[in-house]
Design a protein around this motif. Sequence first.
Motif, PDB file in Angstrom:
ATOM      1  N   PHE A 217       0.833  -1.196   0.000  1.00 44.07           N
ATOM      2  CA  PHE A 217       0.000   0.000   0.000  1.00 44.07           C
ATOM      3  C   PHE A 217       0.869   1.248   0.000  1.00 44.07           C
ATOM      4  O   PHE A 217       1.706   1.435   0.890  1.00 44.07           O
ATOM      5  CB  PHE A 217      -0.879  -0.038   1.253  1.00 44.07           C
ATOM      6  CG  PHE A 217      -1.725   1.185   1.457  1.00 44.07           C
ATOM      7  CD1 PHE A 217      -2.883   1.362   0.731  1.00 44.07           C
ATOM      8  CD2 PHE A 217      -1.369   2.151   2.387  1.00 44.07           C
ATOM      9  CE1 PHE A 217      -3.672   2.484   0.928  1.00 44.07           C
ATOM     10  CE2 PHE A 217      -2.153   3.268   2.590  1.00 44.07           C
ATOM     11  CZ  PHE A 217      -3.307   3.427   1.852  1.00 44.07           C
ATOM     12  N   ARG A 218       0.686   2.092  -1.013  1.00 43.79           N
ATOM     13  CA  ARG A 218       1.400   3.358  -1.092  1.00 43.79           C
ATOM     14  C   ARG A 218       0.721   4.245  -2.127  1.00 43.79           C
ATOM     15  O   ARG A 218      -0.281   3.856  -2.722  1.00 43.79           O
ATOM     16  CB  ARG A 218       2.869   3.147  -1.436  1.00 43.79           C
ATOM     17  CG  ARG A 218       3.139   2.470  -2.765  1.00 43.79           C
ATOM     18  CD  ARG A 218       4.624   2.351  -3.028  1.00 43.79           C
ATOM     19  NE  ARG A 218       5.260   3.662  -2.930  1.00 43.79           N
ATOM     20  CZ  ARG A 218       6.576   3.851  -2.931  1.00 43.79           C
ATOM     21  NH1 ARG A 218       7.390   2.817  -3.030  1.00 43.79           N
ATOM     22  NH2 ARG A 218       7.080   5.063  -2.848  1.00 43.79           N
TER      23      ARG A 218
ATOM     24  N   ALA B 288      -8.214  10.303  -9.063  1.00 40.98           N
ATOM     25  CA  ALA B 288      -7.231   9.570  -9.882  1.00 40.98           C
ATOM     26  C   ALA B 288      -5.831   9.683  -9.296  1.00 40.98           C
ATOM     27  O   ALA B 288      -4.902  10.168  -9.935  1.00 40.98           O
ATOM     28  CB  ALA B 288      -7.246  10.100 -11.311  1.00 40.98           C
ATOM     29  N   GLY B 289      -5.662   9.238  -8.074  1.00 41.95           N
ATOM     30  CA  GLY B 289      -4.346   9.288  -7.455  1.00 41.95           C
ATOM     31  C   GLY B 289      -4.423   8.825  -6.030  1.00 41.95           C
ATOM     32  O   GLY B 289      -5.251   7.995  -5.662  1.00 41.95           O
ATOM     33  N   SER B 290      -3.547   9.345  -5.211  1.00 39.78           N
ATOM     34  CA  SER B 290      -3.486   9.044  -3.789  1.00 39.78           C
ATOM     35  C   SER B 290      -3.123   7.585  -3.543  1.00 39.78           C
ATOM     36  O   SER B 290      -2.383   6.983  -4.299  1.00 39.78           O
ATOM     37  CB  SER B 290      -4.801   9.430  -3.107  1.00 39.78           C
ATOM     38  OG  SER B 290      -4.624   9.504  -1.707  1.00 39.78           O
ATOM     39  N   TYR B 291      -3.666   6.987  -2.472  1.00 38.57           N
ATOM     40  CA  TYR B 291      -3.174   5.710  -1.965  1.00 38.57           C
ATOM     41  C   TYR B 291      -3.903   4.526  -2.591  1.00 38.57           C
ATOM     42  O   TYR B 291      -5.135   4.497  -2.650  1.00 38.57           O
ATOM     43  CB  TYR B 291      -3.342   5.662  -0.450  1.00 38.57           C
ATOM     44  CG  TYR B 291      -2.605   6.764   0.267  1.00 38.57           C
ATOM     45  CD1 TYR B 291      -1.272   6.619   0.620  1.00 38.57           C
ATOM     46  CD2 TYR B 291      -3.247   7.957   0.590  1.00 38.57           C
ATOM     47  CE1 TYR B 291      -0.593   7.630   1.287  1.00 38.57           C
ATOM     48  CE2 TYR B 291      -2.579   8.972   1.255  1.00 38.57           C
ATOM     49  CZ  TYR B 291      -1.259   8.803   1.600  1.00 38.57           C
ATOM     50  OH  TYR B 291      -0.593   9.801   2.252  1.00 38.57           O
ATOM     51  N   ARG B 292      -3.126   3.503  -2.987  1.00 37.06           N
ATOM     52  CA  ARG B 292      -3.682   2.293  -3.596  1.00 37.06           C
ATOM     53  C   ARG B 292      -2.899   1.073  -3.117  1.00 37.06           C
ATOM     54  O   ARG B 292      -1.718   1.173  -2.763  1.00 37.06           O
ATOM     55  CB  ARG B 292      -3.582   2.347  -5.124  1.00 37.06           C
ATOM     56  CG  ARG B 292      -3.983   3.678  -5.753  1.00 37.06           C
ATOM     57  CD  ARG B 292      -5.470   3.779  -5.963  1.00 37.06           C
ATOM     58  NE  ARG B 292      -5.864   5.161  -6.228  1.00 37.06           N
ATOM     59  CZ  ARG B 292      -6.952   5.519  -6.898  1.00 37.06           C
ATOM     60  NH1 ARG B 292      -7.750   4.587  -7.392  1.00 37.06           N
ATOM     61  NH2 ARG B 292      -7.237   6.778  -7.068  1.00 37.06           N
ATOM     62  N   THR B 293      -3.536  -0.076  -3.170  1.00 37.86           N
ATOM     63  CA  THR B 293      -2.865  -1.328  -2.872  1.00 37.86           C
ATOM     64  C   THR B 293      -2.556  -2.051  -4.174  1.00 37.86           C
ATOM     65  O   THR B 293      -3.436  -2.198  -5.031  1.00 37.86           O
ATOM     66  CB  THR B 293      -3.743  -2.223  -1.980  1.00 37.86           C
ATOM     67  OG1 THR B 293      -4.050  -1.521  -0.778  1.00 37.86           O
ATOM     68  CG2 THR B 293      -3.035  -3.520  -1.641  1.00 37.86           C
ATOM     69  N   GLY B 294      -1.310  -2.494  -4.323  1.00 38.34           N
ATOM     70  CA  GLY B 294      -0.927  -3.170  -5.552  1.00 38.34           C
ATOM     71  C   GLY B 294       0.548  -3.507  -5.584  1.00 38.34           C
ATOM     72  O   GLY B 294       1.205  -3.641  -4.544  1.00 38.34           O
TER      73      GLY B 294
ATOM     74  N   ALA C  34       3.006   0.728 -12.026  1.00 39.43           N
ATOM     75  CA  ALA C  34       2.220   0.121 -10.955  1.00 39.43           C
ATOM     76  C   ALA C  34       0.955  -0.507 -11.510  1.00 39.43           C
ATOM     77  O   ALA C  34       0.354   0.003 -12.474  1.00 39.43           O
ATOM     78  CB  ALA C  34       1.865   1.152  -9.883  1.00 39.43           C
ATOM     79  N   VAL C  35       0.557  -1.618 -10.892  1.00 34.21           N
ATOM     80  CA  VAL C  35      -0.742  -2.247 -11.108  1.00 34.21           C
ATOM     81  C   VAL C  35      -1.411  -2.311  -9.745  1.00 34.21           C
ATOM     82  O   VAL C  35      -0.875  -2.923  -8.812  1.00 34.21           O
ATOM     83  CB  VAL C  35      -0.608  -3.655 -11.707  1.00 34.21           C
ATOM     84  CG1 VAL C  35      -1.988  -4.281 -11.897  1.00 34.21           C
ATOM     85  CG2 VAL C  35       0.145  -3.612 -13.024  1.00 34.21           C
ATOM     86  N   THR C  36      -2.576  -1.666  -9.603  1.00 37.33           N
ATOM     87  CA  THR C  36      -3.205  -1.541  -8.286  1.00 37.33           C
ATOM     88  C   THR C  36      -4.700  -1.792  -8.365  1.00 37.33           C
ATOM     89  O   THR C  36      -5.286  -1.862  -9.442  1.00 37.33           O
ATOM     90  CB  THR C  36      -2.993  -0.120  -7.709  1.00 37.33           C
ATOM     91  OG1 THR C  36      -3.824   0.808  -8.438  1.00 37.33           O
ATOM     92  CG2 THR C  36      -1.539   0.316  -7.805  1.00 37.33           C
ATOM     93  N   ASN C  37      -5.310  -1.909  -7.184  1.00 32.20           N
ATOM     94  CA  ASN C  37      -6.764  -1.798  -7.128  1.00 32.20           C
ATOM     95  C   ASN C  37      -7.149  -0.406  -7.622  1.00 32.20           C
ATOM     96  O   ASN C  37      -6.391   0.547  -7.441  1.00 32.20           O
ATOM     97  CB  ASN C  37      -7.269  -1.984  -5.696  1.00 32.20           C
ATOM     98  CG  ASN C  37      -7.077  -3.402  -5.188  1.00 32.20           C
ATOM     99  OD1 ASN C  37      -6.995  -4.340  -5.967  1.00 32.20           O
ATOM    100  ND2 ASN C  37      -6.992  -3.548  -3.880  1.00 32.20           N
ATOM    101  N   PRO C  38      -8.315  -0.256  -8.205  1.00 30.27           N
ATOM    102  CA  PRO C  38      -8.671   1.057  -8.763  1.00 30.27           C
ATOM    103  C   PRO C  38      -9.087   2.080  -7.716  1.00 30.27           C
ATOM    104  O   PRO C  38      -9.009   3.273  -7.950  1.00 30.27           O
ATOM    105  CB  PRO C  38      -9.835   0.732  -9.693  1.00 30.27           C
ATOM    106  CG  PRO C  38     -10.469  -0.473  -9.089  1.00 30.27           C
ATOM    107  CD  PRO C  38      -9.341  -1.273  -8.496  1.00 30.27           C
ATOM    108  N   GLU C  39      -9.515   1.622  -6.528  1.00 27.42           N
ATOM    109  CA  GLU C  39     -10.093   2.540  -5.556  1.00 27.42           C
ATOM    110  C   GLU C  39      -9.072   2.992  -4.523  1.00 27.42           C
ATOM    111  O   GLU C  39      -8.139   2.264  -4.181  1.00 27.42           O
ATOM    112  CB  GLU C  39     -11.291   1.879  -4.843  1.00 27.42           C
ATOM    113  CG  GLU C  39     -10.912   0.859  -3.771  1.00 27.42           C
ATOM    114  CD  GLU C  39     -10.613  -0.522  -4.317  1.00 27.42           C
ATOM    115  OE1 GLU C  39     -10.437  -1.453  -3.504  1.00 27.42           O
ATOM    116  OE2 GLU C  39     -10.543  -0.682  -5.544  1.00 27.42           O
TER     117      GLU C  39
END
Length: 420
Positions: free
Chosen positions: A151-152, A191-197, A212-217
């Motif tokens: 998460f970052r 469209a930014g901030s913190y995501r898990t991936g 990066a590949v992350t969850n969208p939310e």
Amino acid sequence: MLIPKSKWLALFGATIAFALSAHAQDSKALIDALIKKGILTDAEAAQITNDVKNSQSAQDVATSGGKFLKKLTISGRIQAQYAGLGTSIDGATANPVSTEHFLMRRVYLGAKAEFGDGWSASLNYDFANASFDAAYIEWKQSDLAIIDAGFRKAPIGLEEWGTSSGSLKAIERSPATRYFVEANNGRRLGAGSYRTGVYLGGGTSGFTYNLAVTNPERDEFSSLSGNSDPGVQGSGTAANNVFAYWGNVGYGEKFDGGSYKVGASTGFLPDQGGKVLGAGDDLKVYAVYGVVSAGPLDVEGEYFWSQNDHGVSATRDSQGNAYWIQPAWKLTNELEAVVRYSYVDSDGRGVNLSDGVRSSPSGGTMDKMSEWYVGGNYYFKGDNVKLQLGYIHAESKDTVTGGSAKAKTDGVRSQIQVNF
């Protein structure tokens, strides 16, 4: 065989170091006695004392992390802020209640554990907002390949990705950045901030990249498990069972008396566009930026644009854009003057003054907004201890249907920070 005096001093210094760790006052008495007997000179005693102090500057920390832990670093940030902001709306019979408030903007406590062979883990938590700032495992294969899992922040935007909250010159990020990256509320894009991936980055010879590949939310206020129900971790929902994709590249060099850097970033968020999330509408965002520093002058700027499917309505897309530019001038080593201008065009989607100016009362939904920030920073100890103060003037105008309207926010914001 005679032992050289330098080796005697080294041996004696090691003995004193051990003794100091047990009883500093007795060790000082021992050194003083040896000086009186002529065994040590004042200079030699000072050298030994200084070497001992340096060896004690970093103490071992006991943890339960196991035998492979090589290093544990503790960090933190405290930001105490005051916001005094008032909003007026042209033609309104009454204006919104002004903001006059102290707040703890951030209270970070973080740790980084290093295990050797490129393995580490980082954790950072913000007690002021009850939210995570980082929680990821890292493997550094080389300067060109660093992999993070967890998460970052998503790698988009100069202010958002490339600038720590502890080194912002204008206290808060610009309305342009906030409109593009803050949580989707039917106006902002989210469209930014913190995501898990999974994140991959690195660089060499002035070139940097991040993918990066992350969850969208955004999910910093959730359990970080991929679902609000701990019993179904990682299941997601119909609105977010897709991946978001991110990337940025940058290049910079130093020159005589300064440096520069330019870069670009992008994000593709399936099902995160439109007025209602999860309705099958996609969102694409893009940004380009530049930074030039020469002597006391620092100039930074960034331009955003977007493609938001059905971002206005079921029959109309939006292509919002925004930009900010910020010159700063170091008047002395401690005192710095800062000016920033920011502009947002929502392209019919809508924006409130409160969307762009943190803590500002809302001025109603308009189509465009702008902000001037004029302030100064006093660096007691660089970014580790600094005081910031600025005046804000922001305006929003034009209704999303094309009518004439205007609202404005004026006021001050100040902040004192300790960073360690």
